[in-house]
Motif scaffolding. Structure first.
Motif, short mmCIF file in Angstrom:
data_model
loop_
_atom_site.label_atom_id
_atom_site.label_comp_id
_atom_site.label_asym_id
_atom_site.label_seq_id
_atom_site.Cartn_x
_atom_site.Cartn_y
_atom_site.Cartn_z
N ARG A 67 0.83 -1.21 0.00
CA ARG A 67 0.00 0.00 0.00
C ARG A 67 0.86 1.25 0.00
NH1 ARG A 67 -1.29 3.52 3.56
NH2 ARG A 67 -0.49 2.29 5.30
N ASN A 127 2.55 1.61 -3.41
CA ASN A 127 1.61 2.10 -4.43
C ASN A 127 1.38 3.60 -4.29
OD1 ASN A 127 1.33 -0.47 -5.39
ND2 ASN A 127 -0.69 -0.81 -4.51
N GLU A 128 1.21 4.06 -3.05
CA GLU A 128 0.99 5.49 -2.82
C GLU A 128 2.22 6.30 -3.25
OE1 GLU A 128 -0.08 5.84 1.29
OE2 GLU A 128 -1.99 4.82 1.00
N THR A 129 3.40 5.78 -2.96
CA THR A 129 4.65 6.46 -3.34
C THR A 129 4.81 6.51 -4.85
OG1 THR A 129 5.67 5.70 -1.29
CG2 THR A 129 7.16 6.42 -3.04
N LYS A 180 2.45 6.33 -7.10
CA LYS A 180 1.41 7.22 -7.63
C LYS A 180 1.80 8.68 -7.46
CE LYS A 180 -3.56 7.99 -7.52
NZ LYS A 180 -4.02 9.16 -6.84
N ALA A 181 2.29 9.04 -6.28
CA ALA A 181 2.69 10.42 -6.02
C ALA A 181 3.85 10.83 -6.93
CB ALA A 181 3.09 10.58 -4.55
N TRP A 208 -3.22 0.03 -11.25
CA TRP A 208 -2.50 0.08 -9.98
C TRP A 208 -2.88 -1.15 -9.18
CZ3 TRP A 208 1.44 2.98 -8.90
CH2 TRP A 208 1.63 4.14 -9.61
#
Length: 63
Positions: free
Chosen positions: A36, A39-41, A43-44, A61
């Motif tokens: 998680r 994925n956030e990293t 995406k950013a 994703w």
């Protein structure tokens, strides 16, 4: 819980830097980490660079 490690996958095509040298992953790569957060990293970073980033296998994703 205990000693089990979490495995995250960095998707094929992701650009990474090691000691300032840039590399592009040719395959999905398993790493020790939380999916998680990864994925956030990713995406950013993708949004910062202004280009969409998908996983190497599904085109979406990973959850």
């Amino acid at each position: 819980m205990g000693s089990e490690k979490e495995i995250a996958i960095i998707p094929k095509g992701t650009s990474v830097r090691i000691m300032g040298c840039a590399y592009t992953l040719l395959e999905d790569v398993k790493v020790d980490g939380n999916q998680r957060i990864l994925n956030e990293t990713l995406k950013a970073q993708s949004e910062f660079e202004g280009k969409p980033k998908t996983s190497g296998t599904s085109g979406k994703w990973m959850a």
